[in-house]
Design an enzyme around this catalytic site. Sequence first.
Site, mmCIF file in Angstrom:
data_model
loop_
_atom_site.group_PDB
_atom_site.id
_atom_site.type_symbol
_atom_site.label_atom_id
_atom_site.label_comp_id
_atom_site.label_asym_id
_atom_site.label_seq_id
_atom_site.Cartn_x
_atom_site.Cartn_y
_atom_site.Cartn_z
ATOM 1 N N SER A 39 0.826 -1.200 0.000
ATOM 2 C CA SER A 39 0.000 0.000 0.000
ATOM 3 C C SER A 39 0.861 1.251 0.000
ATOM 4 O O SER A 39 1.959 1.267 0.578
ATOM 5 C CB SER A 39 -0.864 -0.008 1.255
ATOM 6 O OG SER A 39 -1.488 1.230 1.430
ATOM 7 N N TYR A 43 -1.619 -1.053 10.779
ATOM 8 C CA TYR A 43 -1.904 -1.596 9.445
ATOM 9 C C TYR A 43 -0.726 -1.326 8.509
ATOM 10 O O TYR A 43 -0.194 -2.234 7.861
ATOM 11 C CB TYR A 43 -3.195 -0.992 8.869
ATOM 12 C CG TYR A 43 -3.352 -1.247 7.391
ATOM 13 C CD1 TYR A 43 -3.612 -2.535 6.916
ATOM 14 C CD2 TYR A 43 -3.217 -0.215 6.447
ATOM 15 C CE1 TYR A 43 -3.730 -2.785 5.554
ATOM 16 C CE2 TYR A 43 -3.341 -0.462 5.093
ATOM 17 C CZ TYR A 43 -3.595 -1.752 4.652
ATOM 18 O OH TYR A 43 -3.698 -1.997 3.302
ATOM 19 N N LYS A 103 2.157 -3.938 6.668
ATOM 20 C CA LYS A 103 2.500 -4.017 5.232
ATOM 21 C C LYS A 103 4.013 -3.858 5.037
ATOM 22 O O LYS A 103 4.643 -4.565 4.247
ATOM 23 C CB LYS A 103 1.755 -2.935 4.444
ATOM 24 C CG LYS A 103 0.260 -3.174 4.341
ATOM 25 C CD LYS A 103 -0.034 -4.358 3.416
ATOM 26 C CE LYS A 103 -1.483 -4.745 3.423
ATOM 27 N NZ LYS A 103 -1.752 -6.022 2.763
HETATM 28 P P1 NAD Z 1 -11.038 -6.932 1.124
HETATM 29 O O1 NAD Z 1 -11.249 -6.933 2.593
HETATM 30 O O2 NAD Z 1 -12.204 -6.673 0.234
HETATM 31 O O3 NAD Z 1 -10.363 -8.312 0.663
HETATM 32 C C1 NAD Z 1 -9.547 -9.073 1.507
HETATM 33 C C2 NAD Z 1 -10.059 -10.511 1.440
HETATM 34 O O4 NAD Z 1 -9.225 -11.317 2.269
HETATM 35 C C3 NAD Z 1 -11.485 -10.670 1.955
HETATM 36 O O5 NAD Z 1 -12.240 -11.432 1.042
HETATM 37 C C4 NAD Z 1 -11.324 -11.397 3.293
HETATM 38 O O6 NAD Z 1 -12.441 -12.210 3.572
HETATM 39 C C5 NAD Z 1 -10.057 -12.181 3.035
HETATM 40 N N1 NAD Z 1 -9.295 -12.504 4.261
HETATM 41 C C6 NAD Z 1 -8.943 -11.678 5.273
HETATM 42 N N2 NAD Z 1 -8.255 -12.336 6.213
HETATM 43 C C7 NAD Z 1 -8.144 -13.621 5.776
HETATM 44 C C8 NAD Z 1 -7.530 -14.780 6.298
HETATM 45 N N3 NAD Z 1 -6.910 -14.765 7.483
HETATM 46 N N4 NAD Z 1 -7.603 -15.919 5.576
HETATM 47 C C9 NAD Z 1 -8.251 -15.960 4.374
HETATM 48 N N5 NAD Z 1 -8.859 -14.888 3.846
HETATM 49 C C10 NAD Z 1 -8.798 -13.725 4.526
HETATM 50 O O7 NAD Z 1 -9.860 -5.879 0.830
HETATM 51 P P2 NAD Z 1 -9.311 -5.327 -0.563
HETATM 52 O O8 NAD Z 1 -9.623 -3.894 -0.633
HETATM 53 O O9 NAD Z 1 -9.704 -6.212 -1.668
HETATM 54 O O10 NAD Z 1 -7.747 -5.452 -0.290
HETATM 55 C C11 NAD Z 1 -6.985 -6.580 -0.700
HETATM 56 C C12 NAD Z 1 -5.561 -6.401 -0.233
HETATM 57 O O11 NAD Z 1 -5.044 -5.178 -0.747
HETATM 58 C C13 NAD Z 1 -5.414 -6.319 1.292
HETATM 59 O O12 NAD Z 1 -4.222 -6.990 1.657
HETATM 60 C C14 NAD Z 1 -5.264 -4.846 1.536
HETATM 61 O O13 NAD Z 1 -4.537 -4.568 2.703
HETATM 62 C C15 NAD Z 1 -4.520 -4.384 0.291
HETATM 63 N N6 NAD Z 1 -4.739 -2.965 -0.036
HETATM 64 C C16 NAD Z 1 -6.016 -2.477 -0.150
HETATM 65 C C17 NAD Z 1 -6.207 -1.137 -0.439
HETATM 66 C C18 NAD Z 1 -7.593 -0.554 -0.539
HETATM 67 O O14 NAD Z 1 -7.748 0.654 -0.416
HETATM 68 N N7 NAD Z 1 -8.633 -1.341 -0.805
HETATM 69 C C19 NAD Z 1 -5.106 -0.285 -0.607
HETATM 70 C C20 NAD Z 1 -3.825 -0.821 -0.496
HETATM 71 C C21 NAD Z 1 -3.652 -2.176 -0.203
#
Ligand code: NAD
Length: 336
Positions: free
Chosen positions: A123, A147, A151
């Site tokens: 991120s 958080y 990362k």
């Molecule tokens: P999201 O919460 O929609 O997706 C994450 C998925 O991981 C979910 O389906 C959740 O059920 C699953 N999950 C969580 N913990 C788990 C575990 N222990 N075992 C199995 N499954 C698990 O989030 P997103 O927005 O799709 O983000 C995906 C990734 O990208 C994350 O790692 C997040 O930190 C990173 N990210 C997101 C953003 C954002 O703004 N959306 C920005 C930068 C980085």
Amino acid sequence: MILVTGGAGYIGSHTCVALLQAGYEVLVLDNFCNSKAESLHRVASITGKAVPLVQGDVRDRDLLREVFGTHAIDGVIHFAGLKAVGESVEKPLTYYDTNVSGSVVLTEVMAEFGIQMLVFSSSATVYGDPVNLPIREDFPVGATNPYGRSKLMVEQIYTDVANSDKAWRIALLRYFNPVGAHVSGAMGEDPNGIPSNLMPYISQVAVGRREQLTVFGNDYPTVDGTGVRDYIHVMDLAEGHVRALAWLKNQTGAHVFNLGTGRGYSVLEMVRAFELVSGRPVPYLISPRRAGDVAEVYADSSKAERELDWKATRDIEVMCRDTWNWQKQNPQGYPD
Ligand code: NAD
Ligand code: UDP
């Protein structure tokens, strides 16, 4: 076959569409702690391809052994994790366990099975308050909450792992602000409870689920005083993962990439763009700054353009149009 951890989530599900459309087979591992199985049904109906699913936790070593032992997995895209900054301050151990321990367990089992190609969701938050703009990958890092630190820790772990064994090929993708939805309107972002991010909040106000947006501060040194971010369409981001995977085939080591558009928009610019596209008013109230927010963040994504041959192509109007299309068709998000 590509194992997509967290593949039912917002970015994961859109990436599954991009992978399937690029000819990859996918296998999703998700525990649905922040998503619903319906997102994967939508992936299947958009692509006309099956989306096999293992329901379970990325920290479950025995389950991972079974998964790697029974499927011909070539590489992994690791999305599974927790992402709410505020919650990470309240429950740091939960965040370190899921995000850091989860990545360690996954990587150990990958090594056991000789699968050493990985794309990791990092991120822009790892840059903290950037020293300059636009932000380049070689800028200093320093997160300001658990958080972000989780990362950063995982990035450092992967860098050490790649240095220890040249067979590893790892892409660390630093996403800027993912927004938007699949063009069909059948898939999009479906946050639990009150959205903490700007775009889903705006679209829930526009659709009448919430009364007004709270704008966190209008006294930043920016174009109109409100915070500026680099919003990137989730399908551009998804395609970035497909490019990263293809690129990794001929690489070794761990490599960091910014995935953004290179252009920042203020909160009020986003509100106006959304009102224009949706034809709905988005009333807002200015409130004090949100703790931990920085004034302005936008990416220099020229490394991804140069190396991965990837560039975001969808502009702010498309981001708002696709979000609105999803929100209108699914005012309450995915059904249970
Ligand atoms: P999201 O919460 O929609 O997706 C994450 C998925 O991981 C979910 O389906 C959740 O059920 C699953 N999950 C969580 N913990 C788990 C575990 N222990 N075992 C199995 N499954 C698990 O989030 P997103 O927005 O799709 O983000 C995906 C990734 O990208 C994350 O790692 C997040 O930190 C990173 N990210 C997101 C953003 C954002 O703004 N959306 C920005 C930068 C980085
Ligand atoms: N923001 C806002 N009201 C909200 C949510 C966000 O004014 O309800 C602002 C926030 O202060 C920041 C921008 O919108 O300037 C993007 O915030 P978001 O939480 O979406 O992403 P962040 O960049 O913080 O990860």
